[in-house]
Write an enzyme that holds these catalytic residues in place. Structure first.
Site, PDB file in Angstrom:
ATOM      1  N   MET A  30       0.840  -1.159   0.292  1.00  0.00           N
ATOM      2  CA  MET A  30       0.297  -0.147   0.254  1.00  0.00           C
ATOM      3  C   MET A  30       1.192   1.546  -0.045  1.00  0.00           C
ATOM      4  O   MET A  30       0.445   2.172   0.160  1.00  0.00           O
ATOM      5  CB  MET A  30      -1.017  -0.280   1.559  1.00  0.00           C
ATOM      6  N   LEU A  33       6.800   3.009   0.942  1.00  0.00           N
ATOM      7  CA  LEU A  33       7.709   2.536   1.391  1.00  0.00           C
ATOM      8  C   LEU A  33       8.887   2.403   2.437  1.00  0.00           C
ATOM      9  O   LEU A  33       9.864   3.176   2.382  1.00  0.00           O
ATOM     10  CB  LEU A  33       7.907   1.080  -0.211  1.00  0.00           C
ATOM     11  N   GLU A  35      11.960  -0.549   4.570  1.00  0.00           N
ATOM     12  CA  GLU A  35      13.049  -1.704   3.990  1.00  0.00           C
ATOM     13  C   GLU A  35      12.515  -3.112   4.811  1.00  0.00           C
ATOM     14  O   GLU A  35      12.961  -4.132   4.795  1.00  0.00           O
ATOM     15  CB  GLU A  35      14.383  -1.409   5.344  1.00  0.00           C
ATOM     16  N   HIS A  37       9.325  -3.419   3.095  1.00  0.00           N
ATOM     17  CA  HIS A  37       8.940  -3.975   2.004  1.00  0.00           C
ATOM     18  C   HIS A  37      10.203  -4.450   0.934  1.00  0.00           C
ATOM     19  O   HIS A  37      10.128  -5.324   0.472  1.00  0.00           O
ATOM     20  CB  HIS A  37       8.170  -2.741   0.775  1.00  0.00           C
ATOM     21  N   GLN A 152      -2.484 -11.959   8.577  1.00  0.00           N
ATOM     22  CA  GLN A 152      -3.137 -11.734   7.404  1.00  0.00           C
ATOM     23  C   GLN A 152      -2.024 -12.655   6.119  1.00  0.00           C
ATOM     24  O   GLN A 152      -2.808 -13.717   5.508  1.00  0.00           O
ATOM     25  CB  GLN A 152      -2.365 -10.141   6.735  1.00  0.00           C
TER      26      GLN A 152
END
Ligand code: AMP
Length: 274
Positions: A30, A33, A35, A37, A152
């Site tokens: 989403m 960003l 680290e 990601h 998730q």
């Protein structure tokens, strides 16, 4: 690095990748960003010839409009971040592109009424709805998810098992700051002082779990967890759960500590192994 906003153009590039026999790794995000990601992107580079990242703030997974509106956005930085991490293609669709009029939401039926599902009703329906759509559009070989969002991850595992048998899910360990804080886009919302308080909370948590014996039964461990958190100003949950089925059964050796706390209105989640 390609920045693509629509499915029509995306398909052209995906076809070109496939025609050349390239394997494709996909990292859904989403934006805002960091680290964490970055670590998913690097893992994808190790496994695949091409890495695609999507940046889409999915309104359907926010059960609170204010939270959606306040979600951090920093486009320019995100493009630079992806460039630095050698991302091959950014897919940054509009809401209409992802949800055409006829698009039907789907419902999550796993790990219901516990942890984030209990406190954010409808959140995981939004998550599986957008991922179902994105997985169909991108049709990658592998997809990368962080353990930071553990519930998730477990729900996505089921979505993939049921609907995308050819897609391989790759879990990635949580990336933390030197002080032990899980990197998160929501951390950008904290003031310096709030971050200092959060670090001190996290240090306390790390100390708390370090003092527990792995043989301890989860019922007893959760009594201690209740005691630890009871004076904290605002939290949704703070409890140990078995990491394979997220139940309250077993001992600490097979469990993680899951928490969702609020720091001046910012909801922060984490899960820690013993
Ligand atoms: P988000 O942009 O917050 O939706 O996150 C996109 C992906 O990055 C999800 O799979 C997250 O679990 C993962 N992620 C977020 N923070 C971290 C972190 N600190 N370490 C590893 N993965 C993360």
């Amino acid at each position: 690095m390609l920045i693509i906003k629509d499915i029509y153009n995306l398909n052209t590039y995906l076809k070109a990748f496939r025609d050349k026999g390239y394997s494709i790794g996909y990292v859904p995000t989403m934006g805002a960003l960091h680290e964490g990601h970055g670590s998913l992107i690097e893992k994808s580079h190790n496994d695949n010839q091409k890495t695609i990242i999507s940046i889409f703030i999915n309104e359907k997974q926010f059960n609170d409009t204010e939270d959606f509106e306040a979600y951090p956005r920093n486009k320019g930085d995100d493009y630079n971040f992806c460039e630095k991490h050698n991302v091959d293609l950014i897919f940054e669709p509009s809401t209409v592109e992802i949800y055409p009029k006829e698009y039907k939401s789907i419902q999550n039926s796993h790990f219901k009424n516990i942890l984030c599902d209990q406190y954010r009703p409808g959140h995981f329906d939004g998550v599986v709805t957008v991922l179902n759509r994105l997985f169909n559009i991108i049709d990658s070989d592998k997809v990368y998810f962080g353990e930071k969002d553990f519930q998730q991850l477990k729900i996505v595992e089921n979505l993939i098992k049921e609907n995308f048998p050819n897609l391989k899910l790759v879990p990635v360990s949580t990336v933390r700051s030197a002080e032990g804080i899980a990197l998160s886009s929501r951390n950008y919302k904290l003031s310096k002082k709030q971050m200092i308080d959060f670090i001190s909370f996290q240090k306390g948590v790390i100390q708390f779990i370090a003092n527990l014996d792995k043989e301890t039964d989860l019922i007893e461990a959760n009594n201690k967890a209740k005691e630890f958190i009871k004076s904290y100003e605002k939290f949704d949950y703070f409890e140990f759960r078995n990491e394979s089925d997220l139940s309250l059964e077993g001992s600490l050796g097979d469990a993680r500590l899951f928490y969702a706390i609020y720091k001046s209105g910012v909801r922060l989640i984490d899960n820690l192994e013993l």
